[in-house]
Design a protein around this motif. Structure first.
Motif, mmCIF file in Angstrom:
data_model
loop_
_atom_site.group_PDB
_atom_site.id
_atom_site.type_symbol
_atom_site.label_atom_id
_atom_site.label_comp_id
_atom_site.label_asym_id
_atom_site.label_seq_id
_atom_site.Cartn_x
_atom_site.Cartn_y
_atom_site.Cartn_z
ATOM 1 N N ARG A 127 0.821 -1.217 0.000
ATOM 2 C CA ARG A 127 0.000 0.000 0.000
ATOM 3 C C ARG A 127 0.848 1.256 0.000
ATOM 4 N NH1 ARG A 127 -4.131 -1.835 4.648
ATOM 5 N NH2 ARG A 127 -2.142 -2.037 5.667
ATOM 6 N N ARG A 128 2.029 1.153 0.633
ATOM 7 C CA ARG A 128 2.866 2.329 0.823
ATOM 8 C C ARG A 128 4.330 1.967 0.605
ATOM 9 N NH1 ARG A 128 -0.492 1.788 5.339
ATOM 10 N NH2 ARG A 128 -2.181 3.303 5.366
ATOM 11 N N TYR A 129 5.125 2.984 0.328
ATOM 12 C CA TYR A 129 6.570 2.799 0.327
ATOM 13 C C TYR A 129 7.030 2.759 1.781
ATOM 14 C CZ TYR A 129 6.654 3.656 -4.651
ATOM 15 O OH TYR A 129 6.459 3.555 -5.992
ATOM 16 N N GLY A 130 8.187 2.171 2.029
ATOM 17 C CA GLY A 130 8.709 2.068 3.393
ATOM 18 C C GLY A 130 9.731 0.952 3.477
ATOM 19 N N LYS A 131 9.461 -0.049 4.334
ATOM 20 C CA LYS A 131 10.379 -1.165 4.516
ATOM 21 C C LYS A 131 9.624 -2.475 4.487
ATOM 22 C CE LYS A 131 12.154 -0.102 8.492
ATOM 23 N NZ LYS A 131 12.936 0.027 9.724
ATOM 24 N N ALA A 132 10.303 -3.502 3.979
ATOM 25 C CA ALA A 132 9.837 -4.882 4.079
ATOM 26 C C ALA A 132 10.884 -5.612 4.922
ATOM 27 C CB ALA A 132 9.722 -5.520 2.700
#
Length: 152
Positions: A127-132
């Motif tokens: 849904r969003r950019y960030g971290k996996a």
């Protein structure tokens, strides 16, 4: 032979990366983090994980689409001779750019002991950019994590 090939690949990838820093994931990202030595109890017995294990997290995809994701442990030297990880699970989490977790894919807890626990996750549309991130839990305690930044 499978373990030797997997170990060689992991060590080569780890040698090319900064071990604990998250990395950018535009198409493919591989990162490893050392599993620190620890002890835990199973059925009244004390189990010890010695130095020599690496937790590796692999992602393939583009943008916010993850087409492949896998995480697992490889052990070498004395650690490869230990009884392994009992009551383990691997979770995948996804956080936004403000470091708020918005999705967790909790893995199954495996009661058997394995020297090389591993889990793959299904493809994800974030849904969003960030971290996996991938997290290894042993006996209910998080022991190591490895993350990749998912950016534009």
């Amino acid at each position: 032979m499978h373990h030797l090939t997997r170990l060689t690949t992991t060590l080569a990838a780890a040698g090319a990366l900064v071990l604990t820093a998250p990395t950018g994931a535009y198409a493919t990202a591989v990162g490893s983090a050392p599993v620190r030595t620890f002890e835990y109890s199973v059925g009244g017995m004390t189990m010890k994980i010695p130095t020599g294990c690496m937790f590796t997290h692999i992602i393939r995809g583009s943008g916010r689409n993850i087409t492949y994701q896998n995480a697992g442990v490889d052990c070498a030297f004395v650690a490869a001779l230990s009884s392994g990880f009992c009551n383990w699970r691997i979770d995948f989490t996804y956080t936004d750019t403000d470091n708020r977790t918005y999705r967790t894919s909790r893995g199954k807890t495996h009661s058997e002991c394995k020297i090389d626990p591993m889990r793959s996750n299904s493809p994800q549309k974030l849904r969003r950019y960030g971290k996996a991130c991938a997290h290894l839990f042993v006996n209910g305690v998080r022991r190591v994590s490895q993350c990749h930044h998912i950016t534009k």
